[in-house]
Design a protein around this motif. Sequence first.
Motif, short mmCIF file in Angstrom:
data_model
loop_
_atom_site.label_atom_id
_atom_site.label_comp_id
_atom_site.label_asym_id
_atom_site.label_seq_id
_atom_site.Cartn_x
_atom_site.Cartn_y
_atom_site.Cartn_z
N ILE A 150 -4.94 -26.61 -86.52
CA ILE A 150 -5.14 -27.57 -87.70
C ILE A 150 -6.40 -28.45 -87.19
CG2 ILE A 150 -4.57 -29.42 -89.41
CD1 ILE A 150 -1.79 -27.90 -89.26
N SER A 151 -7.61 -28.15 -87.50
CA SER A 151 -8.50 -29.06 -86.82
C SER A 151 -9.42 -29.59 -87.87
CB SER A 151 -9.55 -27.90 -85.92
OG SER A 151 -10.33 -28.54 -84.87
N THR A 152 -9.64 -30.91 -87.75
CA THR A 152 -10.37 -31.87 -88.46
C THR A 152 -11.52 -32.31 -87.78
OG1 THR A 152 -10.29 -33.49 -90.16
CG2 THR A 152 -8.61 -33.65 -88.59
N MET A 153 -12.60 -32.38 -88.52
CA MET A 153 -13.91 -33.20 -87.81
C MET A 153 -14.11 -34.42 -88.70
SD MET A 153 -14.85 -31.32 -85.26
CE MET A 153 -16.23 -32.19 -84.80
N LYS A 154 -13.34 -34.63 -89.60
CA LYS A 154 -13.59 -35.93 -90.28
C LYS A 154 -12.92 -37.19 -89.61
CE LYS A 154 -12.13 -38.03 -94.89
NZ LYS A 154 -10.90 -38.26 -94.56
N ARG A 155 -13.82 -38.20 -89.67
CA ARG A 155 -13.43 -39.67 -89.11
C ARG A 155 -13.00 -40.21 -90.17
NH1 ARG A 155 -14.17 -40.78 -84.14
NH2 ARG A 155 -15.25 -39.69 -82.72
N PRO A 156 -11.93 -41.23 -90.36
CA PRO A 156 -11.77 -41.89 -91.30
C PRO A 156 -12.47 -42.99 -91.27
CG PRO A 156 -9.68 -41.94 -89.51
CD PRO A 156 -10.72 -41.06 -89.10
N VAL A 157 -13.09 -43.48 -90.24
CA VAL A 157 -13.96 -44.53 -90.35
C VAL A 157 -15.22 -44.03 -89.63
CG1 VAL A 157 -14.64 -47.14 -89.66
CG2 VAL A 157 -12.18 -46.28 -90.27
N PRO B 122 -7.77 -49.73 -81.86
CA PRO B 122 -9.30 -49.61 -82.24
C PRO B 122 -9.88 -50.81 -82.38
CG PRO B 122 -7.77 -49.16 -84.07
CD PRO B 122 -6.76 -49.47 -83.05
N ALA B 123 -11.03 -51.06 -82.14
CA ALA B 123 -11.89 -52.35 -82.27
C ALA B 123 -12.85 -52.27 -83.36
CB ALA B 123 -12.56 -52.58 -80.85
N ARG B 124 -13.44 -53.41 -83.82
CA ARG B 124 -14.59 -53.16 -84.77
C ARG B 124 -15.89 -52.41 -84.06
NH1 ARG B 124 -15.97 -57.16 -89.73
NH2 ARG B 124 -17.34 -55.42 -90.76
N THR B 125 -16.05 -52.97 -82.80
CA THR B 125 -17.30 -52.51 -82.31
C THR B 125 -17.00 -52.02 -80.83
OG1 THR B 125 -18.54 -54.11 -83.42
CG2 THR B 125 -19.78 -53.33 -81.53
N GLY C 110 -14.12 -48.90 -85.32
CA GLY C 110 -14.06 -48.84 -86.50
C GLY C 110 -12.21 -48.66 -86.77
N ARG C 111 -11.64 -49.70 -87.55
CA ARG C 111 -10.33 -49.92 -87.86
C ARG C 111 -10.03 -49.33 -89.06
NH1 ARG C 111 -10.17 -56.00 -86.72
NH2 ARG C 111 -12.10 -55.63 -87.84
N ARG C 112 -9.05 -48.39 -89.18
CA ARG C 112 -8.96 -47.97 -90.69
C ARG C 112 -8.22 -48.90 -91.64
NH1 ARG C 112 -5.87 -42.17 -90.92
NH2 ARG C 112 -6.33 -41.42 -92.96
N GLY C 113 -8.90 -48.88 -92.66
CA GLY C 113 -8.24 -49.82 -93.96
C GLY C 113 -8.87 -51.25 -93.49
N LEU C 114 -9.59 -51.34 -92.24
CA LEU C 114 -10.31 -52.61 -92.37
C LEU C 114 -11.92 -52.70 -92.24
CD1 LEU C 114 -8.22 -54.40 -89.50
CD2 LEU C 114 -8.05 -54.88 -91.68
N ASP C 115 -12.46 -51.45 -91.67
CA ASP C 115 -13.95 -51.68 -91.45
C ASP C 115 -14.52 -50.34 -92.06
OD1 ASP C 115 -13.56 -53.58 -89.76
OD2 ASP C 115 -13.23 -52.20 -88.02
N GLY D 195 -17.63 -48.00 -88.12
CA GLY D 195 -17.50 -48.54 -86.80
C GLY D 195 -18.60 -48.59 -86.06
N THR D 196 -18.85 -49.58 -85.30
CA THR D 196 -20.29 -49.90 -84.62
C THR D 196 -20.34 -49.42 -83.39
OG1 THR D 196 -20.65 -51.51 -86.28
CG2 THR D 196 -22.07 -51.37 -84.34
N VAL D 197 -21.32 -48.62 -82.99
CA VAL D 197 -21.35 -48.24 -81.20
C VAL D 197 -22.57 -48.75 -80.86
CG1 VAL D 197 -21.18 -46.30 -79.73
CG2 VAL D 197 -19.73 -46.27 -81.73
N ILE D 198 -22.58 -49.47 -79.85
CA ILE D 198 -24.00 -50.03 -79.31
C ILE D 198 -23.94 -49.52 -77.70
CG2 ILE D 198 -25.01 -52.04 -78.77
CD1 ILE D 198 -23.37 -53.66 -80.93
#
Length: 1170
Positions: free
Chosen positions: A408-415, A609-612, A642-647, A650-653
């Motif tokens: 069972i493989s999923t590429m979907k990101r919740p955030v 998880p973090a926001r950034t 990216g926190r599920r249910g909060l953001d 998700g930001t990557v810099i």
Amino acid sequence: TPSLCFADVPPVGPADLPLSLLELGCSGRFELITHPLPHGLPPTTLNLETEVEKQFLRDPAWLPIHDTDFVFQKFLKVAQRKVDVDSLLSCSPSALPSGLSVVRDPTTGMLLDFTEVLLENTGLSAKNSLSLQRQPGPPSESLRGSNTNYPFLPGGMEELSLDEIRKKSELEEEIDFEKDLLKVPPGFKFGMDFTSKEDQSKPTESPEEKKKWAIPVDITFPCDDFYKRIPNPAFKWPFELDVFQKQAILRLEAHDSVFVAAHTSAGKTVVAEYAIALSQKHMTRTIYTSPIKALSNQKFRDFKTTFKDVGLLTGDVQLSPESACLIMTTEILRSMLYNGSEVIRDLEWVIFDEVHYINDAERGVVWEEVLIMLPDHVSIILLSATVPNALEFSEWIGRIKKKHIYVISTMKRPVPLEHHLYTGNSTKTQKEMFLLVDAAGNFLTKGYGFIVLCSWSLHPPRRFFFIPGWFSTCLCPPPLYLYLYQDRSVWLALLHFLSQRQQTPVVAFTFSRARCDDNARSLESMDLTTSVEKAEIHSFFQKSLSRLRGGDRQLPQILLMRDLLKRGVAVHHSGILPILKEVIEMLFSRGLVKVLFATETFAMGVNMPARTVVFDSIRKHDGTGFRNLLPGEYIQMAGRAGRRGLDATGTVIILCKAGVHEMADLHAMMMGKPTILQSQFRLTYTMILNLLRVEALRVTDMMKRSFSESHRNEHEKRISQLRQTLSSLPPLDPEGQLSDLLPYYHTVAELRVTNESLQKAIVESVNGLKALSVGRVLVVNNKQHLNALGVILQVSNDAVNRTFTALIICEKGNEEGKGEPDAASPHLYNTALFIPEGPCSHTVQKLKLQDISAITVKTLKVIPDRIIDNYNKRQQPRFRHEPPGQAISTATQELLRLAEANPGGLATLDPVNDLQLKSVDVVEGSMRLRMLQDSLKSFTCIHSPTFFARVKERMSVQEELDRLLFLVSDQSLTLLPEYHQRIKVLQSLQYIDGGGAVQLKGRVACQISSHELLLTELLFENVMSPLAPEESAALLSCLVFTQKTQVEPHLTSTLKESIERVLSVARRIGELQRECGIPQTAEEFVGQFKFGLTEVVYCWARGMPFAEIALLTDIQEGTVVRCIQRLDEVLKEVRQAARIVGDSVLGSKMERASLAIRRDIVFTASLYTH
């Protein structure tokens, strides 16, 4: 007066105390006791010295040695003892072969009678059987097992039982009148073929071949009937499950094994939680394994709050081991499997978390061993980050375990993630953040061009240079003293910008521990927390550290971290004390740490998880050199954003501190495929010894089932096809002239191989290439020519596939080469040169090395260019009938003259004498060639005209079949030579005997998980006997310490001597391994053992406080703590080993050493487990 005090003291009875004075209070007054006190005398203690003196020295008569009667009786017992040899043999009573069974009335259930029933498998025990039906061992061994136990039979390794073999042989005696009819009558060569033609045309495929073990599960459609199919789920969540989670749960309910590959924070833990709930419902057990101890601790806390009945087993902690769900590191599960732990009987699920860790070069092999060793009744759940070859990996597991694995493989990101480049480095430029990959996953090429332009206009470099390619600029690096200042300004600008946009918490990945610390310290002016948060951080910090001793609370690292934490900044890497790391993780998960500078290990940890997420750099040092991050590493770390249910996103810099990164590098890293799962299987001495002590398990079986050998099973289908083809071919008739047909075929095959290897050696040599120059006369044999003479016109420059353009004589009309190759290769035994029967013609061809059968001693003067041009011209249709040019005619006539003058064959250049090739291979090859050529003339089959065509087809099929059979046999295993080398080492050191039976030394080595040879040799050479417990601990620290240190330790003389002894033992083992053929040099083997922490451990074991210990070395505190914790595990292993040998002194010494180091901050219990 004193005389008054002791006046008239009555003689004492045995029960009386020799006192008759009583001191009143503390004033010093005494009172004579004339009458008994109401409650007797106050309690006092006797002076022990006088007591002992009185009993032993003054009145020794009570000692038995003075009792002559007693002594005489004892003497008689010894002297007149009857010799009873049987008393020395203790044998446990054999189990009863039968038992009683009750006969009841089927309607009333009334007891009618007892009958005797024969019991099966009564003699099975953990010492002689792999069966689950064997008797359980003693309770003390039920958890970890014993190194004398057999493991349970690994799934997929089923062997035929004696009964099955008997049944099979009985069946074979029954004749099947459709299949087993005799076909060839006595005296006949051929018989009747009873099979119908239809059956022959369809090759039968066994169901095994059709089977695909890995089954991909389609998760594109919603799972609508989930609640119908599972009306009473074993576990309920407060949120709606994703499709992939529902599909996985449906498979678990059917008791199938699953492989779930999904991004970080997609919710893989749901699958694990359901399996635990299911096993609690079924009253079975689940084992959850993780690669890292810290991860095990975190999972223990999470599952404990959810399920209550959860236990933890790591190297140094054992909490409620009787629980239904056990969390442990993979190494412990491996030892439980090898040692036949009773826990395995009740096991329903094993959950492997972070399976992509199988790529770890050092520890990846443990995963493979565990997967191979798991018994058949255990189902497997594999949780992994997204990997490209999940299907291939699952196919391998399915094949070795003979069970389906649902992938069972999923590429979907919740955030979804957005990737930016940040080029700002001051307050003015702090808003310079550019989007590079949007939330939909598109790489914005235009955006990259814009970034380069912007950074160019805002920070024009004083010096620059262009790199060819689209608009890429590489700025010159600033001087070193500016570097730290620039670093600081970039971080201040970025964090100021992010906190303004409410983009915290931030994880900043930095690929150096020193840089993490420097970056955190450089933010002393930044305060990111409110006063309420400060109070919460302070109280949590104080409460968490309350279990530390006073001195340990004042460690510099703790004080520094306390100040950083109050401002919302923290550091997380392996140099930080474990308890501090846990405090930081807990504060981070509460959202109180706003900026966390972490190394890559944080991304392997539990879901935090973090926001950034910020990347300080995209280059890292991997132990050998600097390289760009791999896509898998980048995705693993970026996935923390990216926190599920909060953001929403998700930001990557990525910081561009020394100029904008190359677009190709960024594209490869962000859009590339993650690393595939690869086998890191290798042989270890522990594995070999553990398998050798069980007769039913072979090391080759383990190697055959490893992921690295998974390609072997692809050949099975082809093998069955070839077998079928072979059976349909007419059989050979090796009689009369053809009696020596097979030996002839094998001689010809060997001749070909020998000839090819000689020619290769000639072409690769300088003299050979000189000989094969323009004008050299050759003997050519290929599809078209048989022993025809040719002359070289041109030699290609390609050293790998060198070709020779040559002019060759041929029959008129055979210029194009219509002939088929003569399979019999008559040129091998017949050296007569080709002489045309009619007019002589010629052809110009490019010859390969194998077309040249001999290099003659003759050369001709030729004009190559003219010949080639003239020949090519006459290949065109309009010039086809022109006569050949002068140069060609001359060369052709010369070759024909040579052939007619030497019809029996021309003298050839000998590679050894003429070409001066003196290497052993060439000399042996040319001698062998001569011998084989001479032997060919004596074969009789060469006089039979069609002899070779009959054998050729059959033998080519046979050869391919033999080749494939070899590939699937044990002999072709990649690691087989190394296995034999390691066996040789073990035999030389007497760990096993000549027959492969494990000896005492081998049994000791089985107990030890790493560096087993060195530790066992130290044990048997009594290296630790003269040492005190703390010195033993210090000496053994070389097995767990792996870093380099600049500080030279100050040691006692005994320790220095012992270190020399350890190094000499290591050198001896290293040299022995080299002699037995193992590629590691003795220096490399000895270099593994580093003694940089010996002084630290010695002082710690002697009770020195941790603050002083930290000053003795340049190694960071966290590393020191981790090494001492791992050292405790080594001491436990040595204690076990000493027990096996029977060295109780060493065993108790190791126990004392272990007690000496198990104290204070080093062994503070994890916050997750308490």
